[in-house]
Design an enzyme around this catalytic site. Structure first.
Site, PDB file in Angstrom:
ATOM      1  N   SER A   7       0.822  -1.217   0.000  1.00  0.00           N
ATOM      2  CA  SER A   7       0.000   0.000   0.000  1.00  0.00           C
ATOM      3  C   SER A   7       0.858   1.270   0.000  1.00  0.00           C
ATOM      4  O   SER A   7       1.904   1.338   0.650  1.00  0.00           O
ATOM      5  CB  SER A   7      -0.890   0.009   1.241  1.00  0.00           C
ATOM      6  OG  SER A   7      -1.441   1.279   1.410  1.00  0.00           O
TER       7      SER A   7
ATOM      8  N   LYS B  71     -14.297  -2.842   3.015  1.00  0.00           N
ATOM      9  CA  LYS B  71     -14.994  -1.539   2.952  1.00  0.00           C
ATOM     10  C   LYS B  71     -16.481  -1.650   3.298  1.00  0.00           C
ATOM     11  O   LYS B  71     -17.070  -0.694   3.790  1.00  0.00           O
ATOM     12  CB  LYS B  71     -14.836  -0.913   1.565  1.00  0.00           C
ATOM     13  CG  LYS B  71     -13.443  -0.378   1.299  1.00  0.00           C
ATOM     14  CD  LYS B  71     -13.378   0.349  -0.032  1.00  0.00           C
ATOM     15  CE  LYS B  71     -11.992   0.893  -0.279  1.00  0.00           C
ATOM     16  NZ  LYS B  71     -11.910   1.713  -1.479  1.00  0.00           N
TER      17      LYS B  71
ATOM     18  N   ASP C 222     -13.384   8.318  -1.156  1.00  0.00           N
ATOM     19  CA  ASP C 222     -12.881   7.912  -2.483  1.00  0.00           C
ATOM     20  C   ASP C 222     -13.422   8.809  -3.601  1.00  0.00           C
ATOM     21  O   ASP C 222     -12.665   9.355  -4.398  1.00  0.00           O
ATOM     22  CB  ASP C 222     -13.250   6.453  -2.775  1.00  0.00           C
ATOM     23  CG  ASP C 222     -12.386   5.472  -1.993  1.00  0.00           C
ATOM     24  OD1 ASP C 222     -11.236   5.818  -1.675  1.00  0.00           O
ATOM     25  OD2 ASP C 222     -12.866   4.365  -1.710  1.00  0.00           O
TER      26      ASP C 222
ATOM     27  N   GLY D 246     -17.312  -0.494  -7.234  1.00  0.00           N
ATOM     28  CA  GLY D 246     -17.239   0.353  -6.044  1.00  0.00           C
ATOM     29  C   GLY D 246     -16.702   1.745  -6.336  1.00  0.00           C
ATOM     30  O   GLY D 246     -17.214   2.741  -5.820  1.00  0.00           O
TER      31      GLY D 246
ATOM     32  N   GLY E  53      -4.809   8.956 -12.844  1.00  0.00           N
ATOM     33  CA  GLY E  53      -5.455   8.326 -11.690  1.00  0.00           C
ATOM     34  C   GLY E  53      -4.731   8.442 -10.361  1.00  0.00           C
ATOM     35  O   GLY E  53      -5.367   8.415  -9.303  1.00  0.00           O
TER      36      GLY E  53
HETATM   37  P1  ATR Z   1     -13.906  -1.580  -7.857  1.00  0.00           P
HETATM   38  O1  ATR Z   1     -14.603  -1.778  -6.563  1.00  0.00           O
HETATM   39  O2  ATR Z   1     -12.421  -1.406  -7.739  1.00  0.00           O
HETATM   40  O3  ATR Z   1     -14.518  -0.520  -8.706  1.00  0.00           O
HETATM   41  P2  ATR Z   1     -15.261  -3.877  -8.932  1.00  0.00           P
HETATM   42  O4  ATR Z   1     -16.365  -3.661  -7.992  1.00  0.00           O
HETATM   43  O5  ATR Z   1     -14.723  -5.248  -9.085  1.00  0.00           O
HETATM   44  O6  ATR Z   1     -14.005  -2.976  -8.630  1.00  0.00           O
HETATM   45  O7  ATR Z   1     -15.753  -3.283 -10.341  1.00  0.00           O
HETATM   46  C1  ATR Z   1     -15.128  -3.587 -11.450  1.00  0.00           C
HETATM   47  C2  ATR Z   1     -15.760  -2.815 -12.627  1.00  0.00           C
HETATM   48  O8  ATR Z   1     -14.910  -3.053 -13.714  1.00  0.00           O
HETATM   49  C3  ATR Z   1     -17.133  -3.287 -13.031  1.00  0.00           C
HETATM   50  O9  ATR Z   1     -17.834  -2.216 -13.620  1.00  0.00           O
HETATM   51  C4  ATR Z   1     -16.802  -4.343 -14.081  1.00  0.00           C
HETATM   52  O10 ATR Z   1     -17.827  -4.596 -15.002  1.00  0.00           O
HETATM   53  P3  ATR Z   1     -19.012  -5.642 -14.623  1.00  0.00           P
HETATM   54  O11 ATR Z   1     -19.926  -4.908 -13.686  1.00  0.00           O
HETATM   55  O12 ATR Z   1     -19.634  -5.966 -15.919  1.00  0.00           O
HETATM   56  O13 ATR Z   1     -18.320  -6.811 -13.992  1.00  0.00           O
HETATM   57  C5  ATR Z   1     -15.662  -3.645 -14.774  1.00  0.00           C
HETATM   58  N1  ATR Z   1     -14.785  -4.546 -15.509  1.00  0.00           N
HETATM   59  C6  ATR Z   1     -13.829  -5.353 -15.006  1.00  0.00           C
HETATM   60  N2  ATR Z   1     -13.200  -6.007 -15.999  1.00  0.00           N
HETATM   61  C7  ATR Z   1     -13.778  -5.611 -17.152  1.00  0.00           C
HETATM   62  C8  ATR Z   1     -13.562  -5.907 -18.535  1.00  0.00           C
HETATM   63  N3  ATR Z   1     -12.602  -6.754 -18.928  1.00  0.00           N
HETATM   64  N4  ATR Z   1     -14.333  -5.284 -19.452  1.00  0.00           N
HETATM   65  C9  ATR Z   1     -15.293  -4.420 -19.080  1.00  0.00           C
HETATM   66  N5  ATR Z   1     -15.530  -4.079 -17.789  1.00  0.00           N
HETATM   67  C10 ATR Z   1     -14.791  -4.671 -16.840  1.00  0.00           C
END
Ligand code: ATR
Length: 280
Positions: A14, A66, A102, A132, A244
């Site tokens: 981290s 979280k 966040d 999230g 980012g």
């Molecule tokens: P975080 O909490 O970090 O935002 P998450 O809850 O796992 O992570 O969310 C991941 C996001 O990335 C989701 O919107 C996911 O799409 P889905 O809701 O369809 O799963 C998106 N995501 C991850 N890999 C992807 C990919 N290869 N193509 C398109 N969207 C992707």
């Protein structure tokens, strides 16, 4: 003397200690920021009891806790409640109060780079992803009064779920990723919130930017690499970009202010963090 920390798993890599130790120094405060790794195979309840005994002034919460931390809090800030996740806990006279910095931190980072961006609330915003991170960012944008925030996601149901959090005058359409690509020319600000494009898959881009509006801003919450393929493509097309890693700094700054009530300036930390990330 502030006693701060982070719970999560795994957290050995981290950046939060690096950030908060610098913040403490800048604020002329003494304190510690401990990494408190909680193994998911162990009892979370017992880990929380042990954490209460430590008597920290505040701590951050990261994956996978979280949401899991929420029943153990004495109070929840309204925004954290709406987001359904907590990344910051403040010990307020012995009571644990949960916040989520966040999304707010993300918006603060963006505003810091583009100060005039939210002078108008009618710009069209596209959020890519509905996890999230998207949830926090959407909440912060709708709380700010942004009127037009669309969400495009691979899975429509999670995007629709986020759209129910709209406040005030915010209107939201849910799109497929293909629809987003096809309608890209209407958006002034595009925010990529998924992990697509993160190392080791840095050649990937969640959508094609062929129809990008001019001028527009493209922002990506991925910070490894610092400049994702999506941002490189946006830059080549003449768009303004937003990296980012600044979200990391500003979500931490919001948490630090909640804990210490101190204001510090962190402008030069942007470059320092970029250097630090390159070494990791
Ligand atoms: P975080 O909490 O970090 O935002 P998450 O809850 O796992 O992570 O969310 C991941 C996001 O990335 C989701 O919107 C996911 O799409 P889905 O809701 O369809 O799963 C998106 N995501 C991850 N890999 C992807 C990919 N290869 N193509 C398109 N969207 C992707």
């Amino acid at each position: 003397m502030y006693r701060l920390g982070l719970i999560g798993f795994p957290i050995q890599h981290s950046l939060s200690p690096w950030i908060h130790q610098r913040f403490l120094k800048k604020a002329n405060l003494t304190g510690t920021y401990e990494l408190i790794e909680i193994d998911p195979t162990e009892s979370f309840e017992q880990a929380i009891e042990a954490l209460k005994e430590r008597g920290l002034d505040g701590f951050n919460v990261t994956v996978p806790y979280k949401e899991k931390i929420m029943p153990y809090l004495d109070r929840l800030d309204a925004e954290a409640q709406a987001i359904g996740a907590v990344n910051t806990v403040v010990n307020e006279h012995g009571l644990w109060v949960g916040y989520n910095t966040d999304g707010k931190g993300y918006v603060r980072a963006l505003e810091n780079k583009y100060p005039a961006l939210f002078a108008t609330k009618t710009q069209r915003i596209l959020v890519l992803g509905a996890g999230g991170a998207a949830r926090g960012i959407y909440c912060a944008l709708t709380a700010l009064g942004c009127q037009k925030i669309d969400i495009a996601n691979r899975t429509a149901a999670s995007a629709r779920d986020i759209a129910t959090l709209a406040q005030g005058e915010t209107e939201t359409s849910v799109l497929t990723l293909t629809e987003a690509e096809e309608n890209l020319q209407v958006y002034d600000l595009i925010i990529q919130t998924t992990s697509v494009g993160m190392k080791p898959d840095e050649t990937k881009s969640i959508i094609s930017l062929d129809r990008l509006k001019q001028p527009s801003i493209v922002s990506d919450i991925v910070y490894q690499p610092i400049e994702t393929t999506l941002l490189q493509t946006a830059k080549q097309q003449g768009a303004s970009i937003h990296h980012g890693h600044t979200m990391l700094l500003y979500q931490a700054l919001d948490a630090f202010e909640l804990w210490t009530h101190k204001k510090i300036t962190i402008e030069e930390m942007d470059k320092q963090l970029q250097q630090e990330l390159k070494g990791r």
